[in-house]
Design a protein around this motif. Structure first.
Motif, PDB file in Angstrom:
ATOM      1  N   ASP A  29      89.707 -51.617 -82.353  1.00  0.00           N
ATOM      2  CA  ASP A  29      91.118 -51.997 -82.198  1.00  0.00           C
ATOM      3  C   ASP A  29      91.683 -51.649 -80.820  1.00  0.00           C
ATOM      4  O   ASP A  29      92.813 -52.025 -80.502  1.00  0.00           O
ATOM      5  N   ASP A  30      90.909 -50.926 -80.010  1.00  0.00           N
ATOM      6  CA  ASP A  30      91.442 -50.321 -78.797  1.00  0.00           C
ATOM      7  C   ASP A  30      90.861 -50.935 -77.524  1.00  0.00           C
ATOM      8  O   ASP A  30      89.941 -51.743 -77.576  1.00  0.00           O
ATOM      9  N   TRP A  31      91.403 -50.538 -76.381  1.00  0.00           N
ATOM     10  CA  TRP A  31      90.869 -51.024 -75.107  1.00  0.00           C
ATOM     11  C   TRP A  31      91.095 -49.980 -74.015  1.00  0.00           C
ATOM     12  O   TRP A  31      91.905 -49.049 -74.172  1.00  0.00           O
ATOM     13  N   PHE A  56      95.523 -40.618 -74.027  1.00  0.00           N
ATOM     14  CA  PHE A  56      95.767 -41.881 -74.711  1.00  0.00           C
ATOM     15  C   PHE A  56      97.070 -42.523 -74.263  1.00  0.00           C
ATOM     16  O   PHE A  56      98.024 -41.842 -73.904  1.00  0.00           O
ATOM     17  N   ILE A  57      97.097 -43.842 -74.328  1.00  0.00           N
ATOM     18  CA  ILE A  57      98.340 -44.601 -74.377  1.00  0.00           C
ATOM     19  C   ILE A  57      98.396 -45.135 -75.802  1.00  0.00           C
ATOM     20  O   ILE A  57      97.592 -45.984 -76.181  1.00  0.00           O
ATOM     21  N   LYS A  58      99.314 -44.621 -76.605  1.00  0.00           N
ATOM     22  CA  LYS A  58      99.351 -44.964 -78.024  1.00  0.00           C
ATOM     23  C   LYS A  58     100.468 -45.960 -78.313  1.00  0.00           C
ATOM     24  O   LYS A  58     101.557 -45.880 -77.742  1.00  0.00           O
ATOM     25  N   TYR A  59     100.170 -46.882 -79.243  1.00  0.00           N
ATOM     26  CA  TYR A  59     101.114 -47.936 -79.605  1.00  0.00           C
ATOM     27  C   TYR A  59     101.504 -47.787 -81.070  1.00  0.00           C
ATOM     28  O   TYR A  59     100.665 -47.894 -81.959  1.00  0.00           O
ATOM     29  N   LYS A  60     102.800 -47.536 -81.303  1.00  0.00           N
ATOM     30  CA  LYS A  60     103.300 -47.563 -82.679  1.00  0.00           C
ATOM     31  C   LYS A  60     103.536 -49.002 -83.123  1.00  0.00           C
ATOM     32  O   LYS A  60     103.387 -49.342 -84.289  1.00  0.00           O
ATOM     33  N   THR A  61     103.934 -49.844 -82.165  1.00  0.00           N
ATOM     34  CA  THR A  61     104.080 -51.286 -82.371  1.00  0.00           C
ATOM     35  C   THR A  61     103.492 -51.946 -81.134  1.00  0.00           C
ATOM     36  O   THR A  61     103.209 -51.266 -80.132  1.00  0.00           O
ATOM     37  N   PRO A  62     103.305 -53.264 -81.139  1.00  0.00           N
ATOM     38  CA  PRO A  62     102.748 -53.916 -79.951  1.00  0.00           C
ATOM     39  C   PRO A  62     103.546 -53.689 -78.675  1.00  0.00           C
ATOM     40  O   PRO A  62     103.002 -53.786 -77.568  1.00  0.00           O
ATOM     41  N   ASN A 138      95.364 -34.513 -67.813  1.00  0.00           N
ATOM     42  CA  ASN A 138      96.453 -35.431 -68.135  1.00  0.00           C
ATOM     43  C   ASN A 138      96.623 -36.505 -67.063  1.00  0.00           C
ATOM     44  O   ASN A 138      97.542 -37.318 -67.139  1.00  0.00           O
ATOM     45  N   ASP A 139      95.753 -36.470 -66.062  1.00  0.00           N
ATOM     46  CA  ASP A 139      95.881 -37.377 -64.922  1.00  0.00           C
ATOM     47  C   ASP A 139      95.243 -38.745 -65.147  1.00  0.00           C
ATOM     48  O   ASP A 139      95.397 -39.640 -64.316  1.00  0.00           O
ATOM     49  N   LEU A 140      94.493 -38.884 -66.243  1.00  0.00           N
ATOM     50  CA  LEU A 140      93.788 -40.146 -66.482  1.00  0.00           C
ATOM     51  C   LEU A 140      94.168 -40.723 -67.849  1.00  0.00           C
ATOM     52  O   LEU A 140      93.430 -40.579 -68.829  1.00  0.00           O
ATOM     53  N   PRO A 141      95.320 -41.394 -67.959  1.00  0.00           N
ATOM     54  CA  PRO A 141      95.653 -42.096 -69.206  1.00  0.00           C
ATOM     55  C   PRO A 141      94.891 -43.410 -69.248  1.00  0.00           C
ATOM     56  O   PRO A 141      95.319 -44.414 -68.712  1.00  0.00           O
ATOM     57  N   ILE A 142      93.738 -43.399 -69.884  1.00  0.00           N
ATOM     58  CA  ILE A 142      92.811 -44.542 -69.776  1.00  0.00           C
ATOM     59  C   ILE A 142      92.570 -45.288 -71.084  1.00  0.00           C
ATOM     60  O   ILE A 142      92.084 -46.414 -71.081  1.00  0.00           O
ATOM     61  N   TYR A 143      92.912 -44.661 -72.212  1.00  0.00           N
ATOM     62  CA  TYR A 143      92.511 -45.228 -73.500  1.00  0.00           C
ATOM     63  C   TYR A 143      93.730 -45.751 -74.252  1.00  0.00           C
ATOM     64  O   TYR A 143      94.631 -44.985 -74.606  1.00  0.00           O
ATOM     65  N   HIS A 144      93.766 -47.043 -74.508  1.00  0.00           N
ATOM     66  CA  HIS A 144      94.853 -47.659 -75.269  1.00  0.00           C
ATOM     67  C   HIS A 144      94.505 -47.627 -76.755  1.00  0.00           C
ATOM     68  O   HIS A 144      93.565 -48.292 -77.203  1.00  0.00           O
ATOM     69  N   TYR A 145      95.270 -46.833 -77.485  1.00  0.00           N
ATOM     70  CA  TYR A 145      95.036 -46.670 -78.925  1.00  0.00           C
ATOM     71  C   TYR A 145      96.093 -47.442 -79.692  1.00  0.00           C
ATOM     72  O   TYR A 145      97.282 -47.134 -79.622  1.00  0.00           O
TER      73      TYR A 145
END
Length: 248
Positions: A29-31, A56-62, A138-145
């Motif tokens: 589900d992630d990128w 992470f960059i987390k999404y509660k909604t799109p 915390n310098d590498l927000p790389i994972y979109h969850y």
């Protein structure tokens, strides 16, 4: 490609086919951010890392997202890393990390056919025993969850069922006995049990032996928050009300 057998089995099979020096796990589900792998690889090579944990960059909604931040940052050794893994206020995940492929072995994952509430954290206890240099940044927000309410992780079957958490902690204790470190972290494991029973389990089986054991723990070494939670767990309805009220 194979019939869906869960995350642990997918990762075990993937590692058999991997040939690079480092590995990154990405769920369906992630990128990842553009150039994420290059950025992580450069960081690992520059600092001779065995394991690099990013954010992470987390999404509660799109359209609603937020960036996670780690409680601990910097370079750590094996002993430090264990302390971090057992802190319930920190989130370490193998899906937001790069690690040396040679460190991974089949026995680090859950047994085939076993599905538990948290398949990401479990192998880290074995991995931590093999690594000597870790960075958490915390310098590498790389994972979109992307939050998916229909995914296996978020169904009642995994996160909210008491018997699955009982199995999880049984396997965890066996793993820590195997590693020879359970006595060092028994208090932290007990705090984790209280935390999961209070925050994750919706319907408590008060006649269950594991539940009875947890609510009767000596909490003198607990922090204040988990002393209170351990007490409230003796009254599950009140516990759930207090947690839901404070989450609003």
């Amino acid at each position: 490609h194979q019939v869906n057998k869960g995350a642990s089995e997918a990762r075990r099979v993937a590692l058999k086919h991997a040939s690079g020096d480092y590995v990154v796990f990405l769920d369906a589900d992630d990128w990842l951010e553009p150039n994420a792998l290059q950025s992580m690889y450069d960081r690992c090579k520059e600092h001779s890392l065995d394991f690099l944990e990013c954010t992470f960059i987390k999404y509660k909604t799109p359209t609603s997202k937020y960036f996670t931040r780690h409680k601990y940052t910097g370079f750590f050794n094996k002993a430090d890393f264990y302390d971090i893994l057992f802190d319930v206020n920190e989130e370490i995940a193998i899906t937001c990390a790069m690690s040396r492929r040679e460190l991974w072995t089949d026995d680090m994952f859950l047994p085939e056919g076993v599905r538990l509430p948290n398949e990401d954290l479990f192998p880290l206890y074995s991995l931590a025993n093999k690594i000597s240099r870790i960075e958490i940044t915390n310098d590498l927000p790389i994972y979109h969850y992307r939050y998916n309410p229909n995914s296996a992780t978020h169904t009642n079957v995994l996160l909210k069922q008491q018997y699955l958490w009982e199995q999880y902690f049984g396997l965890l204790r066996n793993k820590l006995i195997e590693l020879g470190i359970l006595n060092n972290y028994e208090t932290q494991v007990r705090i984790m049990e209280v935390n999961r029973l209070a925050f994750n389990v919706v319907k408590h089986d008060t006649k269950n032996n594991w539940y009875k054991s947890v609510i009767n723990y000596n909490t003198s070494a607990f922090d204040t928050k988990h002393k209170i939670l351990a007490f409230l767990l003796k009254y599950p309805t009140i516990c759930r009300f207090v947690i839901n009220t404070n989450r609003r």
